[in-house]
Scaffold this motif. Structure first.
Motif, PDB file in Angstrom:
ATOM      1  N   HIS A  29       0.837  -1.206   0.000  1.00 27.24           N
ATOM      2  CA  HIS A  29       0.000   0.000   0.000  1.00 27.24           C
ATOM      3  C   HIS A  29       0.872   1.257   0.000  1.00 27.24           C
ATOM      4  N   GLU A  30       1.907   1.255   0.831  1.00 29.36           N
ATOM      5  CA  GLU A  30       2.801   2.414   0.883  1.00 29.36           C
ATOM      6  C   GLU A  30       3.539   2.607  -0.438  1.00 29.36           C
ATOM      7  N   GLU A  57       1.121   4.122  -2.804  1.00 28.51           N
ATOM      8  CA  GLU A  57       0.931   5.548  -2.504  1.00 28.51           C
ATOM      9  C   GLU A  57       2.080   6.382  -3.084  1.00 28.51           C
ATOM     10  N   ASN A 112       1.760   6.606  -6.724  1.00 31.19           N
ATOM     11  CA  ASN A 112       0.642   7.480  -7.061  1.00 31.19           C
ATOM     12  C   ASN A 112       1.127   8.928  -7.194  1.00 31.19           C
TER      13      ASN A 112
END
Length: 115
Positions: free
Chosen positions: A44-45, A48, A51
């Motif tokens: 997830h990190e 991110e 992103n």
């Protein structure tokens, strides 16, 4: 419910063995949930970060974002599956504890002199 190949002459020992097996499975399932949630958080990190990089809208950064998003989704799916395995193991453990308690209580009642 018995999943062990061990045989016991004593029904209390058989029930205790099943309880130990169930508790062990529950602990292993909990460890797997913890393990997978850490992988998911790391993915997830990474997603991110990619992103933010994808805001420049280059083909490379968008591809990286898509790849990181896919990896995060895979880890999240495994994490969700591990939660279900843990739920089932916890239920098996609860049933085994109840069976052991009932068997031990019934045995103890036969050892207490009638009042």
């Amino acid at each position: 419910m018995t999943t062990t190949t061990k045989t016991f002459a004593c029904p209390i020992c058989a029930t205790r063995s099943e309880l130990h097996d169930a508790l062990s499975a529950e602990v292993k399932a909990a460890a797997q949930v913890y393990h997978l949630v850490n992988h998911w958080r790391t993915a997830h990190e990474a997603r991110e970060l990619s992103n933010f990089a994808a805001e420049e809208r280059s083909e490379e950064t968008i591809e990286q974002f898509d790849a990181d998003m896919e990896k995060e989704a895979e880890w999240f799916t495994q994490y969700q599956e591990a939660i279900e395995v843990h739920r089932l193991a916890a239920e098996r453990s609860r049933v085994a504890r109840a069976a052991y308690h009932e068997r031990l209580t019934n045995y103890t009642k036969t050892r207490i002199p009638a009042a």
